[in-house]
Design an enzyme around this catalytic site. Structure first.
Site, PDB file in Angstrom:
ATOM      1  CG  ASP A 226      50.281  -5.560  42.448  1.00  0.00           C
ATOM      2  OD1 ASP A 226      50.400  -6.746  42.780  1.00  0.00           O
ATOM      3  OD2 ASP A 226      49.818  -4.694  43.205  1.00  0.00           O
TER       4      ASP A 226
ATOM      5  CG  ASN B  99      47.111   4.796  49.336  1.00  0.00           C
ATOM      6  OD1 ASN B  99      46.675   3.661  49.091  1.00  0.00           O
ATOM      7  ND2 ASN B  99      48.167   5.300  48.735  1.00  0.00           N
TER       8      ASN B  99
ATOM      9  CG  HIS C 173      47.279   0.998  47.004  1.00  0.00           C
ATOM     10  ND1 HIS C 173      48.321   1.482  47.757  1.00  0.00           N
ATOM     11  CD2 HIS C 173      47.324  -0.347  47.157  1.00  0.00           C
ATOM     12  CE1 HIS C 173      48.953   0.484  48.331  1.00  0.00           C
ATOM     13  NE2 HIS C 173      48.367  -0.646  47.988  1.00  0.00           N
TER      14      HIS C 173
ATOM     15  CD  GLU D 143      50.163   4.013  45.493  1.00  0.00           C
ATOM     16  OE1 GLU D 143      49.224   4.210  46.282  1.00  0.00           O
ATOM     17  OE2 GLU D 143      51.244   3.502  45.838  1.00  0.00           O
TER      18      GLU D 143
HETATM   19  C1  GLP Z   1      50.387  -3.749  48.199  1.00  0.00           C
HETATM   20  C2  GLP Z   1      49.858  -4.459  46.959  1.00  0.00           C
HETATM   21  C3  GLP Z   1      48.359  -4.468  46.940  1.00  0.00           C
HETATM   22  C4  GLP Z   1      47.837  -4.918  48.290  1.00  0.00           C
HETATM   23  C5  GLP Z   1      48.185  -3.914  49.331  1.00  0.00           C
HETATM   24  C6  GLP Z   1      47.692  -4.241  50.732  1.00  0.00           C
HETATM   25  O1  GLP Z   1      50.780  -2.448  47.931  1.00  0.00           O
HETATM   26  N1  GLP Z   1      50.343  -3.889  45.741  1.00  0.00           N
HETATM   27  O2  GLP Z   1      47.918  -5.321  45.896  1.00  0.00           O
HETATM   28  O3  GLP Z   1      46.443  -5.079  48.236  1.00  0.00           O
HETATM   29  O4  GLP Z   1      49.591  -3.733  49.353  1.00  0.00           O
HETATM   30  O5  GLP Z   1      48.554  -5.108  51.394  1.00  0.00           O
HETATM   31  P1  GLP Z   1      48.210  -5.799  52.757  1.00  0.00           P
HETATM   32  O6  GLP Z   1      47.215  -6.860  52.451  1.00  0.00           O
HETATM   33  O7  GLP Z   1      49.501  -6.381  53.232  1.00  0.00           O
HETATM   34  O8  GLP Z   1      47.660  -4.772  53.666  1.00  0.00           O
END
Ligand code: GLP
Length: 241
Positions: free
Chosen positions: A67, A136, A138, A143
């Protein structure tokens, strides 16, 4: 589903790295989708160490980002592309033509999404999608409520996700309103999925997956029933399960 509980920190990163190493031993030219966020940072550090020691060959594989922020150039240090270059891709001399990172600032964003899908398809699809998890539920930027059959596409980001991501930038970076993300259809089509889950904030989302009921309100549950899903989760999340 194969679930592995680990201690946090080194053990968590080591387990995840072992899965990547075992894939690359079998499929040196694997197509791999890479996540950003705090969760995979230890994994990338471990992969760098293994590569430097000659214990893993990362250079034959093909890499894609999951992403990106819409409107942010890959050269901008806030971009997910720059994150992946800093933490892994530029550190282990991956050939440029083995890297396909979304261009968040592409003038035609729909064409950019289609080009990402085409690049993955040209490699025969993903051999491995490495995923983090949003609190959440995702995965990538899919989402709650996202379609489960989509390829790469533009999505509005929830306020919760924007705030969570802004926290990584003390310089006051204004997180864009939209993201560009591989869709759940594409992620589910990966021959292997490695989901990395760390930290108490992810407990409810992980619980939704472990309950085993597909629910569009929890995008991660789209992985229920995936034929080759490995979940590496830190012990913090084990309490009460
Ligand atoms: C972001 C990314 C996701 C990631 C998520 C969790 O929104 N788009 O791909 O998995 O956050 O991030 P973290 O590992 O910092 O908790």
């Amino acid at each position: 589903m194969h679930l592995e509980w680990t201690d946090s920190g080194d053990a968590f990163a080591d387990r995840a790295a072992a899965h990547v190493a075992s894939l690359l031993a079998e499929t040196p030219d694997a197509a791999i989708a890479l996540p950003t966020g705090s969760t995979p940072i230890g994994l990338y550090a471990r992969l760098r160490t293994l590569a430097e020691a000659g214990d893993i060959a990362l250079v034959g594989a093909h890499y894609f980002n999951l992403d990106e922020y819409v409107g942010i150039a890959p050269t901008d240090r806030h971009s997910f592309a720059a994150f992946l270059r800093r933490h892994i891709l530029d550190e282990v001399d991956i050939p440029a033509d083995h890297i396909r990172l979304l261009r968040g600032d592409a003038p035609d964003i729909a064409a950019e999404a289609a080009a990402h899908d085409a690049a993955v398809a040209a490699q025969g699809g993903l051999d491995l999608a490495i995923l983090g998890l949003g609190s959440n539920g995702h995965i990538a930027f899919n989402e709650p409520g996202a379609a489960w059959d989509a390829g790469t596409h533009v999505v509005p980001l929830t306020e919760a996700t924007r705030m969570a991501n802004a926290a990584y930038f003390p310089d006051g970076f204004h997180v864009p309103s939209h993201g560009l993300t591989m869709g759940i259809g594409m992620i589910r089509a990966a021959r292997r999925v490695l989901l990395m889950v760390s930290g108490a904030a992810k407990a409810e989302a992980l619980g939704a997956l472990l309950d085993g009921k597909p629910d569009p309100g929890w995008p991660v549950t789209a992985l229920v029933g995936h034929p080759h899903l490995t979940v590496v989760a830190d012990q913090v999340l084990r309490a009460g399960r």
